[in-house]
Motif scaffolding. Sequence first.
Motif, short mmCIF file in Angstrom:
data_model
loop_
_atom_site.label_atom_id
_atom_site.label_comp_id
_atom_site.label_asym_id
_atom_site.label_seq_id
_atom_site.Cartn_x
_atom_site.Cartn_y
_atom_site.Cartn_z
N LEU A 101 0.80 -1.22 0.00
CA LEU A 101 0.00 0.00 0.00
C LEU A 101 0.84 1.27 0.00
CD1 LEU A 101 -2.54 -1.47 2.48
CD2 LEU A 101 -3.20 -0.50 0.30
N GLY A 102 2.13 1.15 0.26
CA GLY A 102 3.04 2.28 0.18
C GLY A 102 2.70 3.42 1.12
N ASN A 103 3.13 4.63 0.73
CA ASN A 103 2.94 5.80 1.58
C ASN A 103 1.47 6.16 1.74
OD1 ASN A 103 5.67 6.36 2.26
ND2 ASN A 103 5.99 7.23 0.23
N GLU A 104 0.67 5.87 0.73
CA GLU A 104 -0.76 6.16 0.84
C GLU A 104 -1.39 5.31 1.95
OE1 GLU A 104 -4.66 6.89 -2.02
OE2 GLU A 104 -2.88 5.89 -2.83
N GLY A 105 -0.93 4.06 2.06
CA GLY A 105 -1.40 3.20 3.14
C GLY A 105 -1.01 3.76 4.49
N GLY A 106 0.24 4.25 4.59
CA GLY A 106 0.68 4.87 5.83
C GLY A 106 -0.16 6.07 6.20
N ALA A 107 -0.49 6.88 5.19
CA ALA A 107 -1.31 8.08 5.42
C ALA A 107 -2.71 7.71 5.91
CB ALA A 107 -1.38 8.91 4.15
N LEU A 108 -3.31 6.69 5.30
CA LEU A 108 -4.65 6.27 5.70
C LEU A 108 -4.66 5.75 7.13
CD1 LEU A 108 -5.76 4.53 2.39
CD2 LEU A 108 -6.82 6.56 3.41
N VAL A 109 -3.67 4.95 7.48
CA VAL A 109 -3.60 4.42 8.85
C VAL A 109 -3.29 5.55 9.83
CG1 VAL A 109 -2.36 2.86 10.41
CG2 VAL A 109 -3.02 2.09 8.12
N GLY A 110 -2.50 6.53 9.40
CA GLY A 110 -2.23 7.68 10.25
C GLY A 110 -3.51 8.41 10.62
N ARG A 111 -4.37 8.63 9.65
CA ARG A 111 -5.64 9.29 9.94
C ARG A 111 -6.52 8.42 10.84
NH1 ARG A 111 -4.66 11.57 4.76
NH2 ARG A 111 -5.55 9.83 3.60
N LEU A 112 -6.45 7.10 10.64
CA LEU A 112 -7.20 6.20 11.50
C LEU A 112 -6.72 6.31 12.95
CD1 LEU A 112 -9.08 3.82 12.13
CD2 LEU A 112 -7.25 2.28 11.37
N VAL A 113 -5.41 6.28 13.14
CA VAL A 113 -4.83 6.37 14.48
C VAL A 113 -5.24 7.67 15.17
CG1 VAL A 113 -2.63 6.65 15.72
CG2 VAL A 113 -2.90 4.82 14.04
N LEU A 114 -5.41 8.71 14.39
CA LEU A 114 -5.79 10.01 14.94
C LEU A 114 -7.23 9.99 15.46
CD1 LEU A 114 -4.58 12.87 15.29
CD2 LEU A 114 -5.61 13.46 13.08
N ASN A 115 -8.08 9.17 14.84
CA ASN A 115 -9.51 9.19 15.18
C ASN A 115 -10.00 7.98 15.97
OD1 ASN A 115 -10.24 11.68 13.72
ND2 ASN A 115 -9.68 10.52 11.89
N ASN A 116 -9.23 6.90 15.99
CA ASN A 116 -9.66 5.68 16.67
C ASN A 116 -9.11 5.64 18.09
OD1 ASN A 116 -8.91 2.72 17.50
ND2 ASN A 116 -10.55 2.49 16.02
N GLU A 117 -9.96 5.25 19.04
CA GLU A 117 -9.54 5.19 20.44
C GLU A 117 -9.60 3.77 20.99
OE1 GLU A 117 -12.04 7.92 22.50
OE2 GLU A 117 -11.13 9.70 21.61
N THR A 118 -9.63 2.78 20.09
CA THR A 118 -9.78 1.39 20.52
C THR A 118 -8.59 0.52 20.16
OG1 THR A 118 -12.17 1.62 20.19
CG2 THR A 118 -11.33 -0.61 20.47
N LEU A 119 -8.01 0.71 18.99
CA LEU A 119 -6.92 -0.14 18.53
C LEU A 119 -5.73 -0.10 19.49
CD1 LEU A 119 -7.03 0.66 14.73
CD2 LEU A 119 -7.25 -1.63 15.72
N ARG A 120 -5.18 -1.30 19.75
CA ARG A 120 -4.01 -1.42 20.62
C ARG A 120 -2.75 -1.85 19.86
NH1 ARG A 120 -7.37 0.78 23.03
NH2 ARG A 120 -8.12 0.45 25.15
N LYS A 121 -2.93 -2.65 18.80
CA LYS A 121 -1.78 -3.15 18.04
C LYS A 121 -2.07 -3.10 16.55
CE LYS A 121 -0.40 -6.39 21.70
NZ LYS A 121 -0.07 -7.80 22.04
N ILE A 122 -1.12 -2.54 15.77
CA ILE A 122 -1.24 -2.51 14.31
C ILE A 122 0.05 -3.03 13.71
CG2 ILE A 122 -1.65 -1.10 12.27
CD1 ILE A 122 -3.07 0.93 14.00
#
Length: 264
Positions: free
Chosen positions: A156-177
């Motif tokens: 997924l490259g850098n776009e994948g990193g960017a999408l997960v970055g936005r997820l991490v900013l908004n998600n309060e449940t994930l513990r491990k990625i």
Amino acid sequence: MHTRALSSIKLCDQAFLDDDMVIIGIELAVNNNCEELTLRSSDITSIGVTHLGLGLTINCTLKSLDLSGNPLSATGVANLARVLHHNSTLLKLHLNSVNMGDEGVQTLASMLHKNHTLDFLAISNNQLTATGLRALCEALETNTSLKFLHLSENNLGNEGGALVGRLVLNNETLRKIYMNSMGIGDSGLAIMLNALKKNETLQKLTVGNNFITDRSVQSIAEMIQANQTLEIFELWKNSLSDTAEERLRKISSRSKCNIVLFVE
């Protein structure tokens, strides 16, 4: 099959026919003891997993299902996802290397909008693109049960990193990625690092075997200083110089976050 007294059933590297999966589905429907079912690399098709899903609609004890390495395709994953929309028992779902593609992961995303029980999802090596990952991340922004997400080996490259970055900013449940071997470079990592400065729940992030260079070291240092919850940050097999790795070891020694630069 005489397995109704077993709490864990593992039948890997088999050659199940669709008719075999009918039998397994029936057994799953009446089994009141099995909590873990592992059927890795056993030639299960989209039709076969549909039979399994029928059993899963009735079963109320299964907590872990591993179908990794089977040619389920997007159709099979969709059939399974529909069953899980309202399942309140299954906690862990392993679907690594099942050829789901974007179409399959989009059906999982739809399921995660409604399922409030699943806390572990592994979907590595499934030919995902940003389209599929975007749908998944959007679902996880509101999902309050999933704690573990394995995305490795999807290029997924850098776009994948960017999408997960936005997820991490908004998600309060994930513990491990887990995001190993995804083609992520410095720009994709930068977005994740900025998000981690504000995230207060993620405990482990792995970005091993990517294209991260010395240019990210200062941003990593700033993230480690700002973040109070990340415990493990895996960076092994990236394009870091010896000098950069030494600096990261020193940063790690002065913080509660263990930066992992080598794995056997």
